[in-house]
Scaffold this active site. Structure first.
Site, PDB file in Angstrom:
ATOM      1  N   HIS A 119       0.362  -0.947   0.007  1.00  0.00           N
ATOM      2  CA  HIS A 119      -0.020  -0.082   0.198  1.00  0.00           C
ATOM      3  C   HIS A 119       0.885   1.522   0.025  1.00  0.00           C
ATOM      4  O   HIS A 119       0.567   1.569   0.052  1.00  0.00           O
ATOM      5  CB  HIS A 119      -1.176  -0.231   1.248  1.00  0.00           C
ATOM      6  CG  HIS A 119      -0.518  -0.311   2.678  1.00  0.00           C
ATOM      7  ND1 HIS A 119       0.196  -1.278   2.882  1.00  0.00           N
ATOM      8  CD2 HIS A 119      -0.263   0.775   3.423  1.00  0.00           C
ATOM      9  CE1 HIS A 119       0.697  -0.578   3.831  1.00  0.00           C
ATOM     10  NE2 HIS A 119       0.285   0.453   4.626  1.00  0.00           N
ATOM     11  N   ASP A 150       0.528  -7.684   1.609  1.00  0.00           N
ATOM     12  CA  ASP A 150       1.001  -6.310   0.960  1.00  0.00           C
ATOM     13  C   ASP A 150       2.595  -5.823   1.294  1.00  0.00           C
ATOM     14  O   ASP A 150       3.400  -5.814   1.927  1.00  0.00           O
ATOM     15  CB  ASP A 150       0.508  -5.916   2.918  1.00  0.00           C
ATOM     16  CG  ASP A 150       0.179  -4.442   2.608  1.00  0.00           C
ATOM     17  OD1 ASP A 150       0.487  -3.849   1.813  1.00  0.00           O
ATOM     18  OD2 ASP A 150      -0.351  -4.031   4.282  1.00  0.00           O
ATOM     19  N   SER A 232       4.391   4.680  10.123  1.00  0.00           N
ATOM     20  CA  SER A 232       5.532   3.169  10.241  1.00  0.00           C
ATOM     21  C   SER A 232       5.021   2.237   9.013  1.00  0.00           C
ATOM     22  O   SER A 232       5.488   0.910   9.613  1.00  0.00           O
ATOM     23  CB  SER A 232       5.336   2.963  11.520  1.00  0.00           C
ATOM     24  OG  SER A 232       4.055   2.377  12.558  1.00  0.00           O
TER      25      SER A 232
END
Length: 1027
Positions: A119, A150, A232
């Site tokens: 993402h 991801d 983060s």
């Protein structure tokens, strides 16, 4: 169609309310806040469902000083961690265009590979840069983004880092164990570097669900207590040996110290394939599996014999894979069923996602054998393994203002539908449907099916400009409801149909033109008749129906602070022979637009702007009456001002565009100025006598008229765009009457073929009563004259604000000042707004005023209104630049330059680097740029992908400097220039002629007005009316 509910995915619902769900750890780009500015967060926030078992968390106590071993480890790790600043330039698949920050870490220092989240790498067009620990910066480009999991890989040039020795982190996925102490090193909360400690509590968590955006699946996640937050995402999770054992992905958003990490097995495999120059094969049978514990599997029919076999073969396992979603028309459709417990694949006992991925990824195009248990019965099936990359979009098409691609596997899995269809990822321009930005599936266009993107392109190639075609569509959240609409195909503001294809070699998306627009067909005269009002006792109301037309205005670019890209209302025909219509300026705010007029709910014709009044909130537009074969009637306008208490008939149009009638009376006529919008100046009516009436319909109807029993129009009922409320961020709209005598002089001139060239006093005034006037120094003699001149309202006008003069001009001494009380203009006592009309025809006026308690005569200049309207706009790096419009001059005390930032696009350099709307640009690389000509000349010298400096001044007079990087590939500079010789009245020019030799500005997502913001409180929340 209700499109505001939860995603209709086939998965269990979480008991956790959305506000308590976890979120991905993107850090919305702060946009380098300018002094005195409060630029909004502009990243995308994803809520995710949670399946935490609090008893399994291992929270840690207050942070203790790290041991020498950890300190040594961290000192080495931070050299490999980078802060990533990135943009997705246009909406694509599950993501809207955005600017944000995240983290990554170097996994191959020699080749320049950085591992981060999928993402972050973005499914669509990406541009960004990374900053190393020593604050060296270099560009990054995507090399790989996984279709499902991801993670993604970025590439940078190692030679660009000159002042530090590059180091890499070793990926060691097998080192992740429950109870292991870990550190998360990254750009937490947008800080350059944060180090968070935690302890791994689970290795077998199902992938978190991120609501309606991108979600990972078909993998386990690692859970720990670390309390990471925005920025983060992509951080390495390291052990005391300094090895990366997981990848930070998401965490709880409700304050709980719980984070979710992606195991590194699949990222390690992808990295090794890329190092060897091999494709990263990804296989799928279009089935989502989830881990379920043995007790749930037993309820699904797992037999004791198979449970014993599994527990013996894998003593530490506590769960098995169960089919959750099987996509229709996929390889497993009709073979697998939801609730099937997976036992074996190709004869191998299997309980983990990693091994399942291994088998599928190495079997693309081949057949696999699956043994599942269904209700206690063994079922063996064979499935053809498909290519996961083939059902992941890597191209999109922009046409008529919208952006389209094939439906993705991500969206199909989320809603459990077949992976086919044309998906609208940016619903704008002609395809802005029901005020929803994305999520539409186009089933047919112009009565022809569009089963995939190729079919859609072929259909769109055949549709001429300005055509109206029927489209059939559904929203992905509500596939039960099929919508049908007629859309106006715009191929003049958006002349190109462009195909963008992802290029993994360069990291860019390559653009090509598919087809030029077909010219518009010549309009054909049409016949129609008007409705008859049933049950209405006022004959005058029945007649006035023939003087109303519906007006729809579409703007291809946001200018002048106007918050919308489309507005619809009603106008009054004042000359049927010439096709002249008066409409609110809140509907037609400027002339860079398309105007369509609907007559008798039957005939649609184009119109153009003839006149824009600078103060009184009306626009006069004109259509071709030869195309309308209907009994349109010119409204008779009253020459006498309507009075308080006078009986009248209210005729208006409600929110459903239905006409309503009420007999009423005038309650008040008050001098008003519409409140200014603090966040972004925009057109508003000032120095206005507003009529209000005693009927509740007046608040429900934005357009209409007040008429007498004789059918003469006494006042127009108009909508006025007001301020945006700070609390709700919604635009206020006022509904007020405007007396027709003020309109007559302008209409008369236009009917005579003379374009009014009005002049106005450059000031805003408000009413003062005699008690106030006396205190401020108005003599008793003048107070007596006021009471005699205006018996109904004893008032004078005080100057509230003097408009700012053009840049480079000081305030002239012989002009109004704030606080002046106006007595006379050219010898005429001024007690009514209408008496200010003397200003329209004179270059100078002799004014008698009271200033600081003293009467004095001054000669005040008037301003030509032709200079107030916008006639040029430059789109540069995603920012819309224009000469400061009239509303800016009304609200500011000094113009710092003739370059005003009117709007900016999401995902653009202007957004990324913080060039905010309402700023003024005064210099480029130290060279003064007082106007747009000089600005265009200077920025044209700047090479692509190069940093430059802009000196800017905020609306509150605070100077600052912004550094930006030019991006001609996604955001080429273009101009809109007013040109009466053009059919649209404007022409577009590209300054990127090396790539667009025809000189026409490219159709790019950055020119989508719905992706633009105009103030520090974001875009408008007023919803445009449905057609």
């Amino acid at each position: 169609m209700d499109l505001n509910g939860d995603a209709g995915a086939k998965r269990k619902r979480s008991s956790i309310v959305p506000a308590e769900r976890p979120a991905k750890h993107l850090k919305p780009e702060s946009s380098a806040l300018t002094p005195g500015d409060s630029t909004p967060a502009n990243g995308t926030v994803y809520d995710i469902e949670d399946e935490d078992d609090a008893s399994r968390l291992l929270p840690i106590g207050p942070a203790q000083a790290d041991s020498p071993e950890w300190q040594a480890t961290i000192e080495e790790v931070v050299k490999s961690v980078v802060s990533i600043h990135f943009c997705q330039t246009c909406s694509f698949d599950t993501e809207l265009s955005m600017s944000s920050q995240a983290t990554g870490f170097v996994v191959d220092a020699e080749r320049g590979y950085i591992l981060t989240n999928r993402h972050v790498v973005c499914p669509g067009p990406f541009w960004g840069y990374c900053i190393f620990d020593n604050h060296e910066e270099c560009d990054v480009r995507p090399v790989y983004r996984d279709p499902v999991h991801d993670f993604g890989i970025l590439k940078f040039d190692p030679k660009a880092i000159r002042y530090m020795n590059l180091t890499e982190l070793k990926l060691q996925p097998d080192a992740a164990r429950v109870g292991s102490e870990i550190r998360v090193v990254g750009n937490d909360a947008g800080e350059k570097l944060s180090i968070l400690s935690g302890v791994i509590s689970r290795l077998d968590r199902n992938a978190p669900e991120y609501g309606e955006g991108y979600s990972d699946f078909n993998t386990n996640y690692i859970q720990a207590a670390a309390a990471a937050s925005g920025g983060s995402s992509g951080s390495p999770v390291v052990n005391i040996d300094g090895h990366a054992i997981a990848l930070q992905a998401g965490g709880r958003a409700d304050g709980a110290a719980t984070d979710y990490f992606l195991p590194l097995d699949r990222p390690l495999r992808a990295l090794e394939c890329i190092r060897r120059g091999e494709p990263v094969t990804r296989g799928t049978i279009q089935t989502q599996w989830i881990l379920k514990p043995f007790d749930e599997c037993r309820r699904l029919g797992l037999t004791p014999e198979w449970e014993a076999t599994v527990r013996k073969a894998a003593p530490t396992e506590t769960s098995m894979l169960v089919a959750e979603i099987i996509l229709p028309e996929g390889p497993a459709d009709g073979k697998l069923e939801e609730g099937d417990v997976l036992l074996q694949v190709n004869g191998e006992l299997l309980t983990q996602f990693i091994r399942l991925d291994d088998i599928l990824d190495s079997s693309v195009g081949q057949t696999v054998r699956l043994l599942v248990q269904r209700g206690g019965q063994d079922v063996e099936i064979e499935c053809q393994v498909g290519d996961l990359h083939a059902i992941t979009p890597d191209r999109f098409v922009t046409v008529a203002g919208g952006t389209f691609h094939d439906l993705s596997y991500q969206q199909s899995r989320l809603y459990a539908i077949a992976t086919r269809g044309v998906y609208v990822c940016e619903a704008a321009g002609s395809f802005k449907l029901e005020n929803t930005l994305s999520g539409w599936l186009i089933d047919s266009v112009d009565k022809r099916p569009t089963r995939n993107l190729d079919e859609f392109v072929e259909v769109m190639k055949t549709i001429p400009d300005r055509s109206r075609v029927v489209i059939s569509y559904r929203h992905i959240r509500d596939l039960h409801t099929r919508g049908t609409s007629i859309v106006y195909i715009d191929r003049h503001w958006h002349p190109k149909m462009r195909l963008a294809v992802r290029n993994d070699e360069t990291g860019l998306w390559d653009f090509s033109d598919l087809a030029d627009a077909l010219p518009a067909l010549p309009p054909v005269p049409r016949k129609a008749d008007f409705i008859q009002l049933d049950g209405v006792s006022q004959p005058a109301a029945s007649e006035i129906v023939r003087s109303f037309v519906r007006v729809s205005c579409t703007m291809p670019l946001k200018l002048d602070g106007y918050p919308q890209a489309k507005k619809t209302g009603f106008g009054l025909v004042v000359d049927a022979e010439k096709g002249l219509v008066v409409v609110s300026r809140a509907i037609v705010p400027y002339d860079l637009c398309d105007i369509n007029i609907t007559v008798a709910d039957s005939i649609i014709v184009n119109a153009k702007v003839v006149f824009l009044h600078p103060l009184q909130n009306y626009t006069i537009i004109q259509y071709d009456p030869s195309l309308v074969q209907a009994p349109v009637q010119s409204a008779k306008l009253s020459t006498e001002y309507i009075k308080q208490g006078q009986d009248t008939i209210f005729v208006g149009f409600n929110q459903n565009f239905r006409i309503v009638v009420a007999k009423t009376a005038v309650t008040d006529i008050t001098t008003v100025s519409i409140p200014a919008n603090a966040s972004a100046p925009r057109y508003r009516a000032i120095n206005l006598d507003a009529v209000t009436v005693d009927t509740g319909l007046s608040g429900q109807c934005s357009n209409g008229v007040l008429i007498g029993e004789d059918g003469v129009v006494q006042a127009l009922w108009l909508n006025y765009l007001g301020e945006r409320t700070p609390s709700s961020h919604k635009d206020v709209e006022y509904h007020l009457g405007f007396a027709t005598p003020s309109l007559l002089p302008v209409v008369s001139k236009i009917q005579q073929g003379v374009m009014p060239e009005l002049r106005i006093l450059n000031m805003e005034s408000y009413v003062v009563q005699m008690s106030q006037a006396r205190i401020m120094g108005v003599s008793e003699e003048w107070i007596e004259k006021v009471t005699q001149a205006n018996p109904s309202r004893h008032q004078l006008f005080m100057v509230r604000k003097v408009d700012c003069p053009p840049a480079g001009f000081d305030n002239m001494a012989d002009t109004f000042q704030e606080g002046d009380i106006l007595l006379t203009l050219d010898g005429q006592l001024i007690t009514r707004v209408s008496e200010l009309d003397v200003m329209y025809d004179k270059e100078f006026l002799e004014a008698l005023i009271v200033r600081n308690g003293q009467e004095m005569r001054i000669q005040v200049p008037t301003v030509p209104t032709a200079d107030l309207e916008t006639d040029r706009a430059v789109v540069f790096c995603g920012a819309v630049l224009q000469k400061p419009h009239h509303a800016v001059r009304q609200q500011i005390s000094k113009l710092h330059s003739e370059i005003y930032v009117s709007a900016r696009s999401r995902g653009s350099p202007s957004y990324q680097y913080g060039l905010s709307p309402t700023n003024f640009i005064t210099a480029v690389n130290g060279v003064p740029t007082p106007d747009l000509d000089r600005f265009v000349k200077e920025v044209s010298k700047i090479p692509d992908n190069t940093y430059f400096r802009l000196r800017a001044v905020t609306f509150d007079n605070v100077p600052w400097v912004v550094t930006m990087k030019k991006n001609d590939h996604y955001f080429p500079m273009s101009e809109y220039l007013k040109d009466p010789s053009q059919p649209c009245g404007w022409r577009t020019v590209s300054h990127n002629k090396s790539k667009h030799k025809d000189g026409i500005a490219p159709d790019a997502a950055n020119l989508n007005p719905d992706a633009m913001e105009q103030g520090y409180d974001g875009a408008s929340d007023i919803e445009p009316e449905a057609e």
